[in-house]
Write a protein that holds these residues in place. Structure first.
Motif, mmCIF file in Angstrom:
data_model
loop_
_atom_site.group_PDB
_atom_site.id
_atom_site.type_symbol
_atom_site.label_atom_id
_atom_site.label_comp_id
_atom_site.label_asym_id
_atom_site.label_seq_id
_atom_site.Cartn_x
_atom_site.Cartn_y
_atom_site.Cartn_z
ATOM 1 N N VAL A 1 57.837 61.843 48.807
ATOM 2 C CA VAL A 1 58.101 60.616 48.041
ATOM 3 C C VAL A 1 58.604 60.958 46.650
ATOM 4 O O VAL A 1 59.545 60.343 46.126
ATOM 5 N N ALA A 2 57.985 61.964 46.004
ATOM 6 C CA ALA A 2 58.414 62.349 44.662
ATOM 7 C C ALA A 2 59.846 62.878 44.668
ATOM 8 O O ALA A 2 60.644 62.582 43.765
ATOM 9 N N CYS A 3 60.184 63.659 45.694
ATOM 10 C CA CYS A 3 61.542 64.207 45.787
ATOM 11 C C CYS A 3 62.566 63.091 45.963
ATOM 12 O O CYS A 3 63.606 63.078 45.305
ATOM 13 N N LEU A 4 62.267 62.127 46.851
ATOM 14 C CA LEU A 4 63.198 61.023 47.073
ATOM 15 C C LEU A 4 63.347 60.153 45.830
ATOM 16 O O LEU A 4 64.448 59.730 45.473
ATOM 17 N N THR A 5 62.241 59.898 45.143
ATOM 18 C CA THR A 5 62.294 59.076 43.923
ATOM 19 C C THR A 5 63.122 59.760 42.846
ATOM 20 O O THR A 5 63.947 59.139 42.159
ATOM 21 N N SER A 6 62.898 61.067 42.677
ATOM 22 C CA SER A 6 63.643 61.816 41.666
ATOM 23 C C SER A 6 65.134 61.839 41.979
ATOM 24 O O SER A 6 65.976 61.641 41.093
ATOM 25 N N SER A 7 65.478 62.041 43.252
ATOM 26 C CA SER A 7 66.900 62.083 43.627
ATOM 27 C C SER A 7 67.568 60.739 43.390
ATOM 28 O O SER A 7 68.696 60.668 42.881
ATOM 29 N N ALA A 8 66.888 59.633 43.727
ATOM 30 C CA ALA A 8 67.479 58.309 43.521
ATOM 31 C C ALA A 8 67.706 58.033 42.038
ATOM 32 O O ALA A 8 68.748 57.498 41.630
ATOM 33 N N SER A 9 66.731 58.408 41.206
ATOM 34 C CA SER A 9 66.874 58.176 39.771
ATOM 35 C C SER A 9 68.019 58.984 39.179
ATOM 36 O O SER A 9 68.798 58.488 38.339
ATOM 37 N N GLU A 10 68.150 60.222 39.609
ATOM 38 C CA GLU A 10 69.212 61.055 39.077
ATOM 39 C C GLU A 10 70.588 60.562 39.508
ATOM 40 O O GLU A 10 71.538 60.561 38.722
ATOM 41 N N LEU A 11 70.694 60.122 40.780
ATOM 42 C CA LEU A 11 71.977 59.592 41.233
ATOM 43 C C LEU A 11 72.373 58.346 40.451
ATOM 44 O O LEU A 11 73.538 58.173 40.074
ATOM 45 N N LYS A 12 71.422 57.463 40.181
ATOM 46 C CA LYS A 12 71.723 56.245 39.416
ATOM 47 C C LYS A 12 72.136 56.588 37.992
ATOM 48 O O LYS A 12 73.076 56.012 37.424
ATOM 49 N N ALA A 13 71.415 57.567 37.386
ATOM 50 C CA ALA A 13 71.748 57.957 36.017
ATOM 51 C C ALA A 13 73.155 58.564 35.947
ATOM 52 O O ALA A 13 73.929 58.271 35.023
ATOM 53 N N ASP A 14 73.497 59.430 36.935
ATOM 54 C CA ASP A 14 74.841 60.021 36.945
ATOM 55 C C ASP A 14 75.920 58.964 37.130
ATOM 56 O O ASP A 14 76.970 59.008 36.469
ATOM 57 N N ARG A 15 75.660 58.003 38.002
ATOM 58 C CA ARG A 15 76.664 56.953 38.220
ATOM 59 C C ARG A 15 76.880 56.119 36.957
ATOM 60 O O ARG A 15 78.018 55.840 36.561
ATOM 61 N N ASP A 16 75.790 55.715 36.292
ATOM 62 C CA ASP A 16 75.920 54.916 35.064
ATOM 63 C C ASP A 16 76.632 55.694 33.974
ATOM 64 O O ASP A 16 77.461 55.153 33.225
ATOM 65 N N SER A 17 76.314 56.987 33.880
ATOM 66 C CA SER A 17 76.954 57.810 32.852
ATOM 67 C C SER A 17 78.451 57.930 33.096
ATOM 68 O O SER A 17 79.262 57.849 32.160
ATOM 69 N N GLN A 18 78.844 58.106 34.365
ATOM 70 C CA GLN A 18 80.267 58.216 34.678
ATOM 71 C C GLN A 18 81.010 56.909 34.406
ATOM 72 O O GLN A 18 82.135 56.910 33.888
ATOM 73 N N VAL A 19 80.381 55.782 34.734
ATOM 74 C CA VAL A 19 81.018 54.484 34.464
ATOM 75 C C VAL A 19 81.219 54.282 32.963
ATOM 76 O O VAL A 19 82.288 53.847 32.504
#
Length: 534
Positions: free
Chosen positions: A204-222
């Motif tokens: 669960v911790a791994c999945l939560t961390s991966s989702a948060s990082e993907l969202k942060a990378d997407r927002d940063s790129q936008v």
């Protein structure tokens, strides 16, 4: 006389004083049993602090030593892997060989199995006097079990002249061992629940961390794309309108450069975090690999029995059908009978192939988990090659156009290794060479290489292996691409060469494949020389 009457009798005393002493002793034992049950309950309430069953067993032996006049006490536990019994605790430790000898004898004469069924104290007959004038002794067995599962066996020794035990004493003994079994069962379930919770939390911790990082990378790129677009439009307007704004544009570019450097630094930090996460994931994958090996070993063992039954009954049915039911050649049912026999032959061959697959999976699982027994001994290359050729004799008879050649110097030294495992490797290489060589030759060569290692090569004149398959040929479940004339060849398990690589790696050698000069393949392996042969 019943088994219970033959084990324990309680001598009565008609005097009131003796009865009073008996009641006092019974009260003392009952209080001791309550105290021991309370102590075991404390253990059950503190399972989170226990790393194994040793504290429970030590407490149990300590309490029983104060309850009854035992000279030796021991507790055997059930191995979860194969349901066998092993001595987990013995007090004193020096008495372990004698106690183990009694257990082995009780297994042979059926007393051990009787104690498992009775679920109460079972006292063995008094042993005859030992050599050297040692006092006689007798042993006691009591199963350690819950209502649903046997956890172990309590074994104890006492002097043959010790006073007889009362029913109350035996009941208290049963209560203590039953409480111990309940505590062991609770500990086992608690450890399993802890392991499952830990695994779930990690995922669960791994999945939560991966989702948060993907969202942060997407927002940063936008945000970065939006900012760059705006800045480029403004710069083009300024260049078209006024050249004087050049210095301001240069200042803006400098500011952008600083921001980009900050971004690079930020991404570098994120990369290091990713590396740490990948290392954690690698550890988890290793753990899953161990679980997979254990599962494969368990499933393979369970499949062996029904496969053996299927193979045996298929052969028996075919034999009985040919003997009693097969019609004559002129019968209208002759064709159907032949079809039934062909189908039974297919069942036999597929069962044998599945059995080979299970054996290969078991071998590979035992090697990868470190449970494969190894024997390191001097071995003659001449004998091993001869035995390997004898083992593939059936394959050689099916290849009349293939010549098997041996190039083994008479001065060849002795190698060092596990003879059965090295024989398994050579059988696999020879069988593969004969399987894919329709005509020509298969040559076995042996010599000592420049590194003082025994070099053994098997060369064939078959179709060879493509360059893109060379690096994958030793992977698990990889099978050679059967094209053209090889379409009718029986498929293997895809594990033979992987097992060969594990075996040779264990011996400190290496195995590889080369392309033969005149077509075909050459499989080579190295083994250490025997001591004194270097």
């Amino acid at each position: 006389m019943s088994a219970h009457d033959s084990l324990f009798t309680e001598q009565g005393d008609p005097t009131p004083a003796s009865r009073l002493n008996h009641l006092e002793e019974t009260t003392r034992l009952a209080l001791a049993a309550l105290d021991q049950a309370a102590a075991l309950s404390d253990f059950s309430l503190s399972l989170a602090r226990l790393e194994g069953p040793d504290p429970l067993l030590d407490l149990c032996l300590e309490r029983l030593a104060g309850l009854l006049p035992f000279t030796t006490l021991g507790v055997m536990l059930v191995d979860e892997a194969d349901s066998s019994f092993f001595m987990a605790r013995c007090s004193p430790p020096s008495a372990l060989p004698g106690l183990q000898a009694f257990v082995d004898q009780s297994i042979e004469d059926g007393l051990f199995a009787f104690a498992l069924r009775e679920k109460r104290a079972v006292l063995a007959p008094v042993a005859p006097p030992a050599a050297g004038g040692l006092p006689r002794s007798r042993h006691l067995l009591h199963v350690v079990t819950t209502a649903s599962r046997t956890r172990g066996m309590f074994v104890a020794e006492m002097d043959a002249d010790a006073p007889n035990l009362s029913e109350v004493t035996l009941s208290i003994l049963s209560i203590i061992l039953n409480n111990t079994a309940q505590a062991l069962e609770s500990l086992f379930l608690h450890q399993r629940i802890q392991a499952m919770n830990s695994s779930l939390k990690s995922e669960v911790a791994c999945l939560t961390s991966s989702a948060s990082e993907l969202k942060a990378d997407r927002d940063s790129q936008v945000r970065l794309i939006s900012e760059k677009s705006s800045e480029l439009h403004e710069a083009m307007g300024r260049l078209e309108e006024e050249v004087k704004e050049r210095k301001k544009a240069e200042a803006l570019l400098a500011a952008l450069n600083q921001r980009l450097e900050a971004k690079v630094e930020l991404r570098t930090s994120a990369l290091f975090r990713k590396i740490a996460e990948m290392e954690a994931a690698n550890k988890q994958l290793k753990q899953l690999e161990r679980l997979k090996s254990s599962f494969l070993s368990s499933v393979s063992h369970e499949l062996r029995t029904p496969l053996t039954s299927i193979l045996g009954f298929a052969k028996l049915i075919a034999k009985d059908f040919e003997r009693f039911f097969q019609p004559g050649s002129g019968s209208p049912l002759a064709s159907k009978a032949e079809r039934l026999l062909r189908n039974l032959d297919i069942v036999e061959k597929e069962s044998e192939r599945l059995t080979r697959l299970i054996n290969d999976v078991l071998d590979l699982t035992r090697i990868e988990s470190g449970k494969m027994p190894w024997r390191n001994e001097p071995l003659s290359v001449f004998d091993v090659v001869a035995d390997a050729l004898m083992a593939v004799g059936g394959r050689r008879e099916n290849r009349p156009n293939v010549d098997v050649r041996l190039e083994l110097p008479a001065s060849l030294p002795t190698a060092q290794g596990d003879r059965d495992r090295v024989l398994q490797v050579l059988i696999n290489l020879l069988d593969n060479a004969l399987k894919f060589t329709m005509e020509g030759s298969v040559t076995v060569r042996a010599s000592v290489d420049p590194d003082a290692m025994m070099l053994i090569c098997v060369e064939d004149t078959g179709p060879g292996i493509s360059p893109e398959e060379t690096e994958k040929i030793f992977d698990k479940f990889h099978q050679h691409d059967r094209r053209d004339t090889l379409k009718d060849k029986p498929e293997g398990t895809g594990l033979g060469l992987a097992i060969c690589k594990h075996i040779i790696d264990h011996h400190g050698g290496r195995i590889w494949m080369e392309h033969a000069p005149r077509g075909g393949s050459v499989f080579c392996l190295t083994l250490p020389l025997a001591t004194g042969e270097e």
